[in-house]
Design an enzyme around this catalytic site. Sequence first.
Site, PDB file in Angstrom:
ATOM      1  N   PRO A   1       0.816  -1.222   0.000  1.00  0.00           N
ATOM      2  CG  PRO A   1      -0.886  -1.598   1.548  1.00  0.00           C
ATOM      3  CD  PRO A   1       0.448  -2.124   1.112  1.00  0.00           C
ATOM      4  CE1 TYR A   2       5.852   5.405   2.446  1.00  0.00           C
ATOM      5  CE2 TYR A   2       7.276   3.856   1.314  1.00  0.00           C
ATOM      6  CZ  TYR A   2       7.066   5.085   1.883  1.00  0.00           C
ATOM      7  OH  TYR A   2       8.079   6.014   1.879  1.00  0.00           O
ATOM      8  CG  MET A   3       6.490   0.094  -2.113  1.00  0.00           C
ATOM      9  SD  MET A   3       7.805   1.318  -2.352  1.00  0.00           S
ATOM     10  CE  MET A   3       9.205   0.432  -1.680  1.00  0.00           C
TER      11      MET A   3
ATOM     12  CE  LYS B   1       6.593   8.243  -0.056  1.00  0.00           C
ATOM     13  NZ  LYS B   1       6.685   9.721   0.096  1.00  0.00           N
TER      14      LYS B   1
END
Length: 209
Positions: free
Chosen positions: A124-126, A129
């Site tokens: 989810p973070y990637m 980003k």
Amino acid sequence: MTTLVIGANGQIGKQFCELAHQDGVAIRAMVRKPEQAEWFESRGIEAVIGDLEGDMEHAFEGCDEVVFTAGSGPHTGPDKTLLIDLYGAIRTADIARDKGLSRYVMVSAIRAEQPLEAPEKMRPYMAAKFAADRHLESAGLPYVILKPGRLTDDAATHGFTDVLEDSASQSITRADVAQALLHVVRHPEINNRAVTLLNGERSLDELIR
């Protein structure tokens, strides 16, 4: 020229603010809480209260460029990842463009363009980003995207590379990321570039021309 630092209270943000202030760069640190502002003001660094999930447009007034080094952190869930790392970055890019700022400098992540290849917890973070970077590239203002590898708390090495094979650990110190941010801020002619950041044997002048 004044640089607004979003995420100033984070580990990279604090180091960058100190380096920039010592170097004579005019900066404004955006923090969420008044008690966070005290750390900056005690060092002679201007601070402003602003919230990536709320009111923050006033923080941009009188600034010329933005450094975005905010993050929801490893202990929050996907909800904060969406609100901070994705929507917060998109909002700030749009505000910077609408207010006519000259440049937006983003701290992203290595391989953000391949989120499904990241460990499951990091996807989810990637993805956030990746989407934020793509929005910035098409937002209509000059940008620089720095894409550090795995972050460590070691002392600055002052050595860099953008070649994965030249970095066995594919990591970089937070202190070196702060140094790279300062290098970019010192050179307003650097625009519309994405740069991978790893510790290696090259200088910043060689890596980010």
